[in-house]
Design an enzyme around this catalytic site. Structure first.
Site: not given
Length: 325
Positions: A165, A260
């Site tokens: 991220e 994810e």
């Protein structure tokens, strides 16, 4: 659907083995843990045959403590990585991985960092900040030492993502890494470091939401970075899965991974595992408990050429390489 017509292949289906998960597994009795791991990673009987695991390189936000493999007092640096150590993972994570590998020796593993050591960062903090350019080479060697160190334990990393991220610096740990910076880091430091060390571990860029397909495209547009990049990884907290088509359309020879989607326990879920101490909270550490996404990936373009559904689970990578006509 024509069952005889093949499109994408799948690297595997699975979960993330977080430090918190490993800690809870190690708190179980050896027989109970062995039974659970056999159910998850075995292939006989009712075992589900998990075939891919994602690991955090250093701590994730689902570890009990924040750490890297080269933590130092404030103001100190270690550009030669003389103090690098996998000791934080040797207590729980690595022993659990060895038990898993004894059951499933061919399982594929992906590593993803949440943050470099704080002394490499612009803010000197585990949360947020960016990677200082003067430490690009040191951080590339940090990846190399991690992969080589895990290999000494009999653990092979099939792939790494450059940053979990990279556009979300709000977690602890986390790092802000813009696309242009990631391209430079891969092309000038990480890729050459892997090549010099003769590593065959794949390098995967991005590793964030499907609402920003421009990010991996920017990385892959960089002619220096592109040869080192196997593909792009995506999460599905924002955006639509169809956005991956944009990346595939421009770079059809680069792979796509779904890596994810976190799910927490429902409010009615007990806060402790049965038979474990009350100090072992279930909470958000119980990721990977159930499948959380499925569907045709990418969206089909015609009713006669359907791509098989990819159904990875929480934090579980799967791969969609270019389709074969």
């Amino acid at each position: 659907m024509d069952a005889a017509q093949k499109f994408q292949s799948i690297d595997g289906f699975g979960y993330c083995l977080t430090g918190g998960s490993a800690q809870l597994l190690r708190a179980m009795s050896a027989p109970a843990r062995a039974k659970l791991l056999q159910e998850l990673f075995g292939t006989a009987g009712s075992a589900i045959g998990v075939s891919y695991l994602r690991l955090s390189i250093g701590a994730s936000d689902l570890d009990a403590q924040v750490f890297s493999y080269d933590d130092l007092p404030a103001g100190e640096t270690d550009p030669t990585l003389a103090k690098f150590s996998l000791a934080p993972d040797e207590k729980d994570l690595i022993p659990v991985l060895k038990e898993i590998l004894a059951i499933s020796p061919n399982i594929k593993l992906m590593g993803s960092p949440w943050s470099p050591p704080t002394w490499m960062k612009t803010n000197g903090n585990s949360k947020g900040g960016s990677l200082k350019p003067e430490f690009y080479d040191a951080y590339a060697r940090y990846f190399v030492k991690y992969i080589q160190g895990m290999k000494t334990h009999g653990i092979r990393l099939d792939a790494v993502t450059v940053q979990n991220e990279p556009l979300h610096p709000g977690n602890n740990p986390s790092l802000l890494m813009e696309a242009a910076d990631q391209a430079v880091f891969i092309g000038k430091a990480l890729g050459p470091a892997f090549k010099a060390a003769k590593l065959d571990t794949k390098i995967i860029c991005y590793d964030h939401n499907a609402d920003r397909p421009d990010y991996p495209i920017t990385v892959l547009d960089d002619a220096t970075a592109r040869p080192y990049v196997d593909g792009s990884a995506f999460h599905l907290y924002r955006g639509e899965i169809g956005a991956l088509e944009q990346v595939h359309a421009k770079y059809p020879n680069k792979n796509l991974y779904f890596t994810e989607e976190w799910v927490g326990p429902p409010a009615t879920c007990p806060r402790t595992w049965p038979g474990t101490p009350s100090s072992s909270p279930l909470g958000p550490r119980a990721t990977g408990a159930a499948p959380c996404w499925s569907g045709t990936w990418p969206p089909t373009r015609s009713r006669t050429r359907t791509r098989p559904a990819a159904a990875p689970s929480a934090w579980g990578p799967s791969r969609w390489p270019p389709a074969t006509p």
